[in-house]
Design a protein around this motif. Structure first.
Motif, PDB file in Angstrom:
ATOM      1  N   ALA A  17      84.055  31.826  57.144  1.00 34.29           N
ATOM      2  CA  ALA A  17      82.634  32.185  57.063  1.00 34.29           C
ATOM      3  C   ALA A  17      82.002  32.197  58.446  1.00 34.29           C
ATOM      4  O   ALA A  17      81.195  33.083  58.768  1.00 34.29           O
ATOM      5  CB  ALA A  17      81.902  31.203  56.146  1.00 34.29           C
ATOM      6  N   ILE A  18      82.384  31.229  59.277  1.00 35.56           N
ATOM      7  CA  ILE A  18      81.838  31.182  60.645  1.00 35.56           C
ATOM      8  C   ILE A  18      82.288  32.419  61.430  1.00 35.56           C
ATOM      9  O   ILE A  18      81.492  33.056  62.136  1.00 35.56           O
ATOM     10  CB  ILE A  18      82.284  29.884  61.359  1.00 35.56           C
ATOM     11  N   LEU A  20      83.303  35.448  60.235  1.00 36.43           N
ATOM     12  CA  LEU A  20      82.664  36.684  59.740  1.00 36.43           C
ATOM     13  C   LEU A  20      81.165  36.683  60.039  1.00 36.43           C
ATOM     14  O   LEU A  20      80.597  37.715  60.411  1.00 36.43           O
ATOM     15  CB  LEU A  20      82.898  36.830  58.231  1.00 36.43           C
ATOM     16  N   GLY A  21      80.538  35.517  59.892  1.00 38.64           N
ATOM     17  CA  GLY A  21      79.116  35.419  60.213  1.00 38.64           C
ATOM     18  C   GLY A  21      78.859  35.687  61.683  1.00 38.64           C
ATOM     19  O   GLY A  21      77.905  36.376  62.053  1.00 38.64           O
ATOM     20  N   GLY A  22      79.753  35.170  62.535  1.00 36.20           N
ATOM     21  CA  GLY A  22      79.613  35.392  63.980  1.00 36.20           C
ATOM     22  C   GLY A  22      79.770  36.859  64.349  1.00 36.20           C
ATOM     23  O   GLY A  22      78.983  37.403  65.129  1.00 36.20           O
ATOM     24  N   SER A  24      79.244  39.404  62.380  1.00 31.87           N
ATOM     25  CA  SER A  24      78.075  40.135  61.863  1.00 31.87           C
ATOM     26  C   SER A  24      76.851  39.886  62.738  1.00 31.87           C
ATOM     27  O   SER A  24      76.057  40.800  62.969  1.00 31.87           O
ATOM     28  CB  SER A  24      77.786  39.704  60.425  1.00 31.87           C
ATOM     29  N   LEU A  25      76.710  38.643  63.211  1.00 35.91           N
ATOM     30  CA  LEU A  25      75.566  38.330  64.073  1.00 35.91           C
ATOM     31  C   LEU A  25      75.617  39.156  65.358  1.00 35.91           C
ATOM     32  O   LEU A  25      74.605  39.733  65.785  1.00 35.91           O
ATOM     33  CB  LEU A  25      75.574  36.835  64.409  1.00 35.91           C
ATOM     34  N   ASP A  27      77.071  41.999  65.718  1.00 36.13           N
ATOM     35  CA  ASP A  27      76.816  43.400  65.371  1.00 36.13           C
ATOM     36  C   ASP A  27      75.329  43.652  65.144  1.00 36.13           C
ATOM     37  O   ASP A  27      74.765  44.627  65.643  1.00 36.13           O
ATOM     38  CB  ASP A  27      77.603  43.767  64.111  1.00 36.13           C
ATOM     39  N   ARG A  28      74.688  42.774  64.387  1.00 38.14           N
ATOM     40  CA  ARG A  28      73.278  43.006  64.034  1.00 38.14           C
ATOM     41  C   ARG A  28      72.361  42.807  65.230  1.00 38.14           C
ATOM     42  O   ARG A  28      71.218  43.271  65.212  1.00 38.14           O
ATOM     43  CB  ARG A  28      72.824  42.094  62.888  1.00 38.14           C
ATOM     44  N   ASP A  33      79.435  46.770  68.358  1.00 35.90           N
ATOM     45  CA  ASP A  33      79.246  47.673  67.219  1.00 35.90           C
ATOM     46  C   ASP A  33      80.542  47.650  66.420  1.00 35.90           C
ATOM     47  O   ASP A  33      81.545  48.213  66.843  1.00 35.90           O
ATOM     48  CB  ASP A  33      78.934  49.086  67.714  1.00 35.90           C
ATOM     49  N   ILE A  34      80.487  46.965  65.316  1.00 32.92           N
ATOM     50  CA  ILE A  34      81.722  46.795  64.542  1.00 32.92           C
ATOM     51  C   ILE A  34      81.655  47.663  63.289  1.00 32.92           C
ATOM     52  O   ILE A  34      80.676  47.634  62.556  1.00 32.92           O
ATOM     53  CB  ILE A  34      81.945  45.304  64.197  1.00 32.92           C
ATOM     54  N   GLY A  35      82.675  48.472  63.101  1.00 28.84           N
ATOM     55  CA  GLY A  35      82.728  49.343  61.930  1.00 28.84           C
ATOM     56  C   GLY A  35      83.716  48.808  60.910  1.00 28.84           C
ATOM     57  O   GLY A  35      84.251  47.701  61.049  1.00 28.84           O
ATOM     58  N   MET A  39      86.032  45.527  60.571  1.00 31.05           N
ATOM     59  CA  MET A  39      85.512  44.536  59.626  1.00 31.05           C
ATOM     60  C   MET A  39      86.435  44.348  58.425  1.00 31.05           C
ATOM     61  O   MET A  39      86.633  43.216  57.972  1.00 31.05           O
ATOM     62  CB  MET A  39      84.111  44.960  59.157  1.00 31.05           C
TER      63      MET A  39
ATOM     64  N   ALA B 168      73.102  36.148  59.059  1.00 27.87           N
ATOM     65  CA  ALA B 168      74.307  35.774  59.802  1.00 27.87           C
ATOM     66  C   ALA B 168      74.225  34.304  60.232  1.00 27.87           C
ATOM     67  O   ALA B 168      75.209  33.560  60.138  1.00 27.87           O
ATOM     68  CB  ALA B 168      74.472  36.680  61.018  1.00 27.87           C
ATOM     69  N   ALA B 206      79.217  46.502  58.850  1.00 28.01           N
ATOM     70  CA  ALA B 206      80.257  47.510  59.078  1.00 28.01           C
ATOM     71  C   ALA B 206      79.706  48.920  58.867  1.00 28.01           C
ATOM     72  O   ALA B 206      80.032  49.843  59.610  1.00 28.01           O
ATOM     73  CB  ALA B 206      81.435  47.253  58.150  1.00 28.01           C
ATOM     74  N   ASP B 296      83.428  55.241  59.036  1.00 29.92           N
ATOM     75  CA  ASP B 296      83.378  55.163  60.503  1.00 29.92           C
ATOM     76  C   ASP B 296      83.590  56.529  61.149  1.00 29.92           C
ATOM     77  O   ASP B 296      84.411  56.687  62.053  1.00 29.92           O
ATOM     78  CB  ASP B 296      84.434  54.184  61.024  1.00 29.92           C
TER      79      ASP B 296
END
Lengths: 58, 332
Positions: A17-18, A20-22, A24-25, A27-28, A33-35, A39, B168, B206, B296
């Motif tokens: 979780a850490i 994936l959360g990291g 996403s953080l 990216d957001r 820029d993660i596609g 992911m 997040a 994503a 993508d």
């Protein structure tokens, strides 16, 4: 009941979780820029990690 | 009851059987209630019937748990090969949309099924439960599953509406909480709320979903370059940008289009030289000389512009959906 004993499955799920959360953080907040190309493997790796930990715990 | 240290073998059950004991055997082998396998076979019949050849195959090739040999074991090799070939052929005929959910839909079904089984076991469900207890537990799991899917949808919406960094942060906090719970021997159902936080956030990240542009079906028809907006943005819906009334000046005129979920249609002036630069998280691009679909997607269609000629540059960003560039008369 597993009270009183460390549960590797929960610990692995927490680490996943850490991670994936990291990702996403980052990216957001436009740091990366993660596609789906990155992911989806990350999600599968996280699920695999948790299943592996659950399997080793039995 | 089998010996605890005996190697596990997949067999047909003689004690837990409705038809041939296949579901019972799978339940005993996987440690999952046989009823879930029976429901799975039943559901598979609704989606093209792939469960039928699978069931027949297992029925023919598995021995029973009381030592009786498999039906196929007593046949000649030719019979076995022909039977296996027929079953594979039968199974393959069911693999055609819309009778079978292939692609991302299958992944979603698998994820929800895995979550359901995990919840069932987390609530103490074991094979061999009496039917009343099993139904009560399955109902509880169904309620939790529906609530979890609803919560995940809501969290996905919040993330797509700009709350991604906060979600997040919560996910990371949840991860540390799970580690703490794991060290203290906490219950495993704590994983579920963290999954509900993390998974929609990961999908939104994503797909680069951004729903901040509102919902609707706006149509824009600028009459001159001065009426062009810096960016045409829509969160959810269909957007139509009609540029056919524009008289393009010399040099580059840029139009930005951004849609979170939905469709963007851009009508281009006849004879204009158009460069398209598009990113689509999941979906399709339909531009002159270029059609692409998938995830993508990064599509670049340059214009064959001569020096001094007007050029229209369309920069599009679609999270989930479709971009269409209507350009009937090519660059003069």
């Amino acid at each position: 009941m597993r009270r009183g004993h460390a549960d590797r499955t929960l610990i692995a799920a927490g680490l996943a979780a850490i991670a994936l959360g990291g990702l996403s953080l980052l990216d957001r907040t436009d740091v990366i820029d993660i596609g789906f190309d990155y992911m989806l493997p990350a999600i599968f790796a996280a699920v695999g990690l948790v299943l592996l930990a659950a399997g080793l715990s039995q | 009851m089998p010996e605890l240290d005996a190697p596990r073998r997949l067999t047909r059950s003689t004690s837990d059987k409705w038809i041939g004991g296949v579901a019972g055997g799978l339940g005993q082998y996987m440690g999952v209630d046989a009823t879930l396998w029976r429901v799975g076979f039943g559901v598979s019949i609704l989606f093209g019937g792939v469960g039928i050849p699978v069931y027949l195959g297992l029925l023919a090739f598995l021995p029973t748990d009381d030592g009786e040999r498999a039906w196929a074991a007593g046949r000649s090799r030719i019979t076995t090969i022909v039977l296996a070939g027929l079953l594979v052929l039968l199974a393959l005929t069911t693999f055609s949309p819309p009778s079978f959910l292939l692609g991302p839909g299958l992944f979603g079904v698998a994820a929800v099924s895995a979550l359901g089984i995990g919840l069932y076991r987390a609530f103490g469900g074991e094979r061999g439960d009496d039917p009343a207890r099993m139904i009560a537990r399955a109902t509880l799991v169904l309620i939790v599953l529906v609530a979890a899917l609803g919560a995940a949808t809501g969290i996905g919406l919040i993330a797509a509406l700009g709350g991604g960094p906060a979600i997040a942060g919560l996910s990371i906090f949840g991860g540390f909480a799970l580690i703490g719970a794991g060290l203290l021997g906490g219950p495993r159902w704590l994983i579920v709320p963290v999954i509900v936080l993390v998974m929609p956030l990961a999908v939104v990240s994503a797909a680069d979903l951004d729903l901040t542009g509102g919902v609707g079906e706006p149509r824009y028809r600028p009459a001159s370059v001065s009426e062009l907006r810096p960016e045409y943005r829509l969160g959810l819906g269909q957007m139509d940008v009609d540029l056919r009334r524009l008289t393009l000046p010399a040099g580059v005129t840029e139009v930005k289009v951004r849609v979170g979920v939905g469709e963007a249609v851009v009508h281009v002036p006849d004879g204009a030289c158009v460069t398209t630069t598009a990113h689509v998280g999941v979906g399709a691009v339909d531009a002159p000389d270029r059609v692409a679909e998938g995830r993508d997607l990064d599509v670049e269609v340059p214009a064959a512009t001569r020096p001094g000629q007007p050029e229209l540059v369309i920069r599009a960003d679609i999270g989930v959906g479709h971009l269409q560039i209507d350009h009937f008369e090519p660059c003069a």
